[in-house]
Design a protein around this motif. Structure first.
Motif, PDB file in Angstrom:
ATOM      1  N   ASP A  58       0.796  -1.234   0.105  1.00 28.80           N
ATOM      2  CA  ASP A  58       0.131  -0.002  -0.016  1.00 28.80           C
ATOM      3  C   ASP A  58       0.765   1.258  -0.006  1.00 28.80           C
ATOM      4  O   ASP A  58       1.753   1.467   0.925  1.00 28.80           O
ATOM      5  N   HIS A  59       0.519   2.141  -1.015  1.00 22.25           N
ATOM      6  CA  HIS A  59       1.361   3.635  -1.018  1.00 22.25           C
ATOM      7  C   HIS A  59       2.610   3.260  -1.259  1.00 22.25           C
ATOM      8  O   HIS A  59       3.665   3.878  -0.789  1.00 22.25           O
ATOM      9  N   GLY A  61       6.466   3.352  -2.845  1.00 22.36           N
ATOM     10  CA  GLY A  61       7.024   4.645  -3.164  1.00 22.36           C
ATOM     11  C   GLY A  61       6.823   5.938  -2.430  1.00 22.36           C
ATOM     12  O   GLY A  61       7.390   6.665  -2.847  1.00 22.36           O
ATOM     13  N   ARG A  62       6.063   5.844  -1.420  1.00 17.99           N
ATOM     14  CA  ARG A  62       5.958   6.888  -0.547  1.00 17.99           C
ATOM     15  C   ARG A  62       6.440   6.587   0.743  1.00 17.99           C
ATOM     16  O   ARG A  62       6.392   5.377   1.491  1.00 17.99           O
ATOM     17  N   GLU A  63       7.158   7.715   1.472  1.00 21.45           N
ATOM     18  CA  GLU A  63       7.498   7.489   2.878  1.00 21.45           C
ATOM     19  C   GLU A  63       6.596   7.743   3.779  1.00 21.45           C
ATOM     20  O   GLU A  63       5.484   8.583   3.519  1.00 21.45           O
ATOM     21  N   PRO A  64       6.570   7.120   4.982  1.00 22.63           N
ATOM     22  CA  PRO A  64       5.693   7.494   6.200  1.00 22.63           C
ATOM     23  C   PRO A  64       5.565   8.937   6.232  1.00 22.63           C
ATOM     24  O   PRO A  64       6.599   9.485   6.564  1.00 22.63           O
ATOM     25  N   ALA A  65       4.388   9.700   6.441  1.00 22.54           N
ATOM     26  CA  ALA A  65       4.070  11.083   6.812  1.00 22.54           C
ATOM     27  C   ALA A  65       4.725  11.463   7.995  1.00 22.54           C
ATOM     28  O   ALA A  65       5.273  12.646   8.046  1.00 22.54           O
ATOM     29  N   ASP A  67       7.226   9.969   9.750  1.00 23.17           N
ATOM     30  CA  ASP A  67       8.715   9.514  10.291  1.00 23.17           C
ATOM     31  C   ASP A  67       8.317   8.065  10.889  1.00 23.17           C
ATOM     32  O   ASP A  67       9.752   7.450  11.293  1.00 23.17           O
ATOM     33  N   ALA A  89       8.295   1.696   1.427  1.00 27.58           N
ATOM     34  CA  ALA A  89       8.947   3.034   1.509  1.00 27.58           C
ATOM     35  C   ALA A  89      10.398   2.884   0.965  1.00 27.58           C
ATOM     36  O   ALA A  89      11.241   2.062   1.487  1.00 27.58           O
ATOM     37  N   ARG A  91      13.246   4.494   1.121  1.00 32.40           N
ATOM     38  CA  ARG A  91      14.169   4.716   2.061  1.00 32.40           C
ATOM     39  C   ARG A  91      14.607   3.709   3.371  1.00 32.40           C
ATOM     40  O   ARG A  91      15.601   3.604   3.683  1.00 32.40           O
TER      41      ARG A  91
END
Length: 329
Positions: A58-59, A61-65, A67, A89, A91
């Protein structure tokens, strides 16, 4: 198997090579953050473990908003020596790959007889010093101060493997992240400013208000150095005694044996027990022969200190007292 898209990373002290494939950026980042402990090679050396890093979920390519550490999934087959790590994620994906490869390396090393101690390993001008102690004893502050003062190289933070090499012992490190408490920065020598720490920690995705995390290579941004192995010569137990003055002493054989038993790690990895169990490693133990060899080969000290204002004295103590045959280092 040796052709692209695999990256081959050898770990000489356990005789294995990780063949890493998957998300290209994560593979490249893993190569960076595991240096110098894993060495790029053109051909596999020893047993080969296939590691695949997958960016999915889920999501993706996006990092946790916020941190926070994202969820991830791992699949492994110890018999086939395969490991797949999946995370959404970018990173964080190489960080999870780093953690699981470290578990494999430590487990295999312990199975081959390595002794895992909870502490930091530092090479001080050719003298290998292990800093052990309870939580809040100042191990990371002391290790980083030795390294950043220009006289030492970090081998490992928070855990050290001791391997027997004939009649001697060596310290073996690994690519474990370092957690540096922001409340301790005023004690570091040279003085470590918050902005300097945050800049060095910026490549690591983990963040807490009270602690910054560094990959081992982050020390180079702070003027330090990192080594994969070093000869082992001395163990220093750090003890924080808030209401007492600085004291140091050399320990007797019985006291030294007690220190070894007190800081022996009880497992190769306390968080990835399923992988440790699948690898079939025995529980770390200290036989009488190993204790006798370590006590006979190494020098053992205790350095007791208050909460603050002790690091300069500690640096002097290490350089003048914790040397080979009592010589300064």
């Amino acid at each position: 198997m040796t052709a692209p898209p695999y990256d081959l990373l050898a770990v000489p002290h356990v005789g294995i090579t990780f063949a890493v494939s998957g998300e290209a950026d994560a593979v490249a980042r893993l190569r960076q953050v595991t240096a110098p402990f894993y060495q790029p090679v053109a051909e596999p050396e020893g047993q080969v473990w296939r590691l695949t890093l997958v960016l999915a979920g889920d999501h993706a390519g996006r990092e946790p908003a916020d941190d926070s550490e994202p969820d991830h999934r791992v699949e492994f087959d110890a018999a086939a020596r395969t490991l797949t790590v999946t995370c959404p994620a970018p990173r964080w994906l190489p960080v999870f790959g780093l953690r699981y490869t470290r578990t494999i390396v430590r487990t295999l090393a312990i199975a081959a007889g390595a002794v895992p101690l909870h502490g930091a390993g530092v090479d001080v001008r050719g003298v290998g010093v292990m800093l052990v102690g309870d939580k809040w004893a100042g191990k990371t502050t002391a290790a980083m101060s030795l390294v950043r003062s220009g006289s030492a190289a970090l081998v490992s933070n928070d855990d050290v493997l001791l391997q027997e090499t004939g009649v001697d012992w060596q310290m073996v490190g690994g690519p474990r992240s370092m957690g540096v408490r922001t409340s301790s920065l005023g004690e570091h020598r040279p003085l470590l400013r918050p902005a300097e720490l945050l800049a060095a920690a910026q490549p690591h995705p983990a963040k807490r208000p009270s602690k910054a995390f560094l990959f081992p290579g982050g020390l180079t941004a702070l003027g330090g150095a990192v080594r994969a192995t070093a000869p082992a010569h001395a163990v220093v137990e750090l003890v924080c005694r808030p209401d007492e003055p600085i004291r140091h002493e050399e320990l007797s054989g019985r006291q030294a044996a007690d220190v070894l038993r007190r800081y022996l790690e009880t497992t190769a990895d306390r968080r990835r027990l399923g992988l440790v169990e699948a690898l079939g490693a025995p529980t770390p133990a200290l036989t009488d022969r190993v204790v006798s060899s370590l006590v006979g080969s190494l020098r053992f000290h205790r350095f007791s200190h208050p909460v603050s204002g002790w690091v300069d004295d500690f640096l002097t103590f290490v350089r003048e007292r914790v040397g080979l045959a009592g010589t300064a280092i």
